[in-house]
Design a protein around this motif. Sequence first.
Motif, mmCIF file in Angstrom:
data_model
loop_
_atom_site.group_PDB
_atom_site.id
_atom_site.type_symbol
_atom_site.label_atom_id
_atom_site.label_comp_id
_atom_site.label_asym_id
_atom_site.label_seq_id
_atom_site.Cartn_x
_atom_site.Cartn_y
_atom_site.Cartn_z
ATOM 1 N N GLY A 148 0.796 -1.224 0.000
ATOM 2 C CA GLY A 148 0.000 0.000 0.000
ATOM 3 C C GLY A 148 0.823 1.267 0.000
ATOM 4 O O GLY A 148 0.272 2.364 -0.133
ATOM 5 N N ALA A 149 2.159 1.135 0.135
ATOM 6 C CA ALA A 149 3.041 2.297 0.105
ATOM 7 C C ALA A 149 3.632 2.467 -1.294
ATOM 8 O O ALA A 149 3.605 1.541 -2.115
ATOM 9 C CB ALA A 149 4.151 2.157 1.136
ATOM 10 N N THR A 150 4.191 3.633 -1.544
ATOM 11 C CA THR A 150 4.775 3.963 -2.839
ATOM 12 C C THR A 150 6.275 4.185 -2.685
ATOM 13 O O THR A 150 6.701 5.004 -1.864
ATOM 14 C CB THR A 150 4.137 5.235 -3.423
ATOM 15 N N ARG A 151 7.056 3.429 -3.458
ATOM 16 C CA ARG A 151 8.513 3.593 -3.439
ATOM 17 C C ARG A 151 8.879 4.900 -4.136
ATOM 18 O O ARG A 151 8.420 5.180 -5.249
ATOM 19 C CB ARG A 151 9.187 2.409 -4.125
ATOM 20 N N LEU A 152 9.756 5.692 -3.479
ATOM 21 C CA LEU A 152 10.106 7.009 -4.003
ATOM 22 C C LEU A 152 11.555 7.130 -4.453
ATOM 23 O O LEU A 152 11.860 7.962 -5.317
ATOM 24 C CB LEU A 152 9.834 8.088 -2.946
ATOM 25 N N ALA A 153 12.453 6.354 -3.856
ATOM 26 C CA ALA A 153 13.873 6.547 -4.153
ATOM 27 C C ALA A 153 14.679 5.318 -3.771
ATOM 28 O O ALA A 153 14.247 4.486 -2.967
ATOM 29 C CB ALA A 153 14.407 7.771 -3.405
ATOM 30 N N GLY A 154 15.871 5.233 -4.336
ATOM 31 C CA GLY A 154 16.809 4.169 -4.015
ATOM 32 C C GLY A 154 18.221 4.612 -4.319
ATOM 33 O O GLY A 154 18.467 5.703 -4.838
ATOM 34 N N THR A 155 19.175 3.749 -3.994
ATOM 35 C CA THR A 155 20.566 3.917 -4.398
ATOM 36 C C THR A 155 21.041 2.568 -4.922
ATOM 37 O O THR A 155 20.351 1.545 -4.791
ATOM 38 C CB THR A 155 21.473 4.341 -3.227
ATOM 39 N N GLU A 156 22.233 2.558 -5.500
ATOM 40 C CA GLU A 156 22.777 1.296 -6.002
ATOM 41 C C GLU A 156 22.970 0.303 -4.875
ATOM 42 O O GLU A 156 22.730 -0.900 -5.038
ATOM 43 C CB GLU A 156 24.110 1.561 -6.711
ATOM 44 N N CYS A 157 23.383 0.793 -3.714
ATOM 45 C CA CYS A 157 23.617 -0.081 -2.560
ATOM 46 C C CYS A 157 22.326 -0.541 -1.896
ATOM 47 O O CYS A 157 22.259 -1.626 -1.325
ATOM 48 C CB CYS A 157 24.473 0.634 -1.523
ATOM 49 N N CYS A 158 21.304 0.312 -1.958
ATOM 50 C CA CYS A 158 20.060 0.050 -1.232
ATOM 51 C C CYS A 158 18.891 0.542 -2.079
ATOM 52 O O CYS A 158 18.621 1.743 -2.127
ATOM 53 C CB CYS A 158 20.085 0.758 0.119
ATOM 54 N N PRO A 159 18.193 -0.363 -2.753
ATOM 55 C CA PRO A 159 17.156 0.071 -3.697
ATOM 56 C C PRO A 159 15.943 0.736 -3.064
ATOM 57 O O PRO A 159 15.213 1.455 -3.750
ATOM 58 C CB PRO A 159 16.762 -1.230 -4.399
ATOM 59 N N ASN A 160 15.726 0.513 -1.772
ATOM 60 C CA ASN A 160 14.563 1.109 -1.108
ATOM 61 C C ASN A 160 15.035 2.165 -0.117
ATOM 62 O O ASN A 160 15.424 1.858 1.004
ATOM 63 C CB ASN A 160 13.741 0.044 -0.388
ATOM 64 N N GLN A 161 14.996 3.415 -0.547
ATOM 65 C CA GLN A 161 15.483 4.513 0.283
ATOM 66 C C GLN A 161 14.371 5.411 0.813
ATOM 67 O O GLN A 161 14.608 6.207 1.722
ATOM 68 C CB GLN A 161 16.474 5.365 -0.517
ATOM 69 N N ALA A 162 13.183 5.309 0.245
ATOM 70 C CA ALA A 162 12.096 6.183 0.698
ATOM 71 C C ALA A 162 10.765 5.632 0.226
ATOM 72 O O ALA A 162 10.675 5.042 -0.857
ATOM 73 C CB ALA A 162 12.287 7.604 0.166
ATOM 74 N N PHE A 163 9.744 5.838 1.062
ATOM 75 C CA PHE A 163 8.385 5.473 0.659
ATOM 76 C C PHE A 163 7.389 6.455 1.256
ATOM 77 O O PHE A 163 7.639 7.087 2.294
ATOM 78 C CB PHE A 163 8.034 4.037 1.069
ATOM 79 N N ALA A 164 6.272 6.578 0.569
ATOM 80 C CA ALA A 164 5.139 7.352 1.072
ATOM 81 C C ALA A 164 3.990 6.389 1.315
ATOM 82 O O ALA A 164 3.760 5.469 0.526
ATOM 83 C CB ALA A 164 4.722 8.413 0.068
ATOM 84 N N TYR A 165 3.297 6.607 2.415
ATOM 85 C CA TYR A 165 2.118 5.807 2.736
ATOM 86 C C TYR A 165 0.966 6.789 2.909
ATOM 87 O O TYR A 165 0.809 7.399 3.961
ATOM 88 C CB TYR A 165 2.361 4.984 4.007
ATOM 89 N N GLY A 166 0.218 6.979 1.826
ATOM 90 C CA GLY A 166 -0.803 8.012 1.839
ATOM 91 C C GLY A 166 -0.165 9.392 1.831
ATOM 92 O O GLY A 166 1.007 9.570 1.482
ATOM 93 N N ARG A 167 -0.913 10.386 2.214
ATOM 94 C CA ARG A 167 -0.421 11.771 2.219
ATOM 95 C C ARG A 167 0.397 12.104 3.455
ATOM 96 O O ARG A 167 1.233 13.017 3.425
ATOM 97 C CB ARG A 167 -1.609 12.749 2.149
ATOM 98 N N ASN A 168 0.171 11.384 4.544
ATOM 99 C CA ASN A 168 0.679 11.830 5.834
ATOM 100 C C ASN A 168 1.826 11.018 6.405
ATOM 101 O O ASN A 168 2.272 11.299 7.520
ATOM 102 C CB ASN A 168 -0.460 11.854 6.860
#
Length: 239
Positions: A148-168
């Motif tokens: 239910g969350a949205t992936r926003l960013a990654g790096t070569e070392c770590c593909p999951n660097q940020a997520f948003a879960y809804g607006r808040n």
Amino acid sequence: MKSVVALRHLQFEDLGTLEPLLQEQGYQVTYVDATQANLARLDAIGPDLLVILGGPVGAFDDDTYPFIAEEAALVKTRLQSRRPLLGICLGAQLIARVLGATVSPMGYKEIGFAPLSLTTAGLNSPLAALGDIPVLHWHGDQFEIPQGATRLAGTECCPNQAFAYGRNVLGLQFHLEADPGRIEQWLVGHANEIGQVGLDPRQLRAQAQPLKGALEQVAREAMSAWLEHTVIDAPEAVL
């Protein structure tokens, strides 16, 4: 006046460059020491913004550090209230844990300044303000993106660097808040970890120096955009 409560695990891993911005936007900042406070009695719903900051322990280290279980319970209550919640590093991992995602060791450390690779969603999110400016990474665990969350960013070392879960709800593996001008606190506070992985503090210091000012500016822009994006409704009772 609006309120922000920041759960802190190490004294120098605070709100950093984001604290003046929050104060400028009318927030009264209160720090809570997650290792000492009675988290079961802490009001998880009342603050307009709750921030869970970073720390050198794991999101599933309940047996070794019992306060982690209480902190996860507090995060769960906050998520149920649907009020703004920001997690940084360990904080993001705790949010991912509560949302049912896996948090596990990477098998290596990602330490130092490096730019993010933004997803399409990330380019259309507040994180777009970061552009190609290197941000501070300091972790050995990683989270999977919660359902239910949205992936926003990654790096070569770590593909999951940020997520948003809804607006808040925003989870950041990297340290958006870190002030390059205070890198010496990180180098001393994490001296053992730096030595264990064979990094030279002089290299990290050299990475930080040219980022003074620029990183603070884009971090402020990203956080301002996210705060504007959030919806601070009246506190909801959690059943």
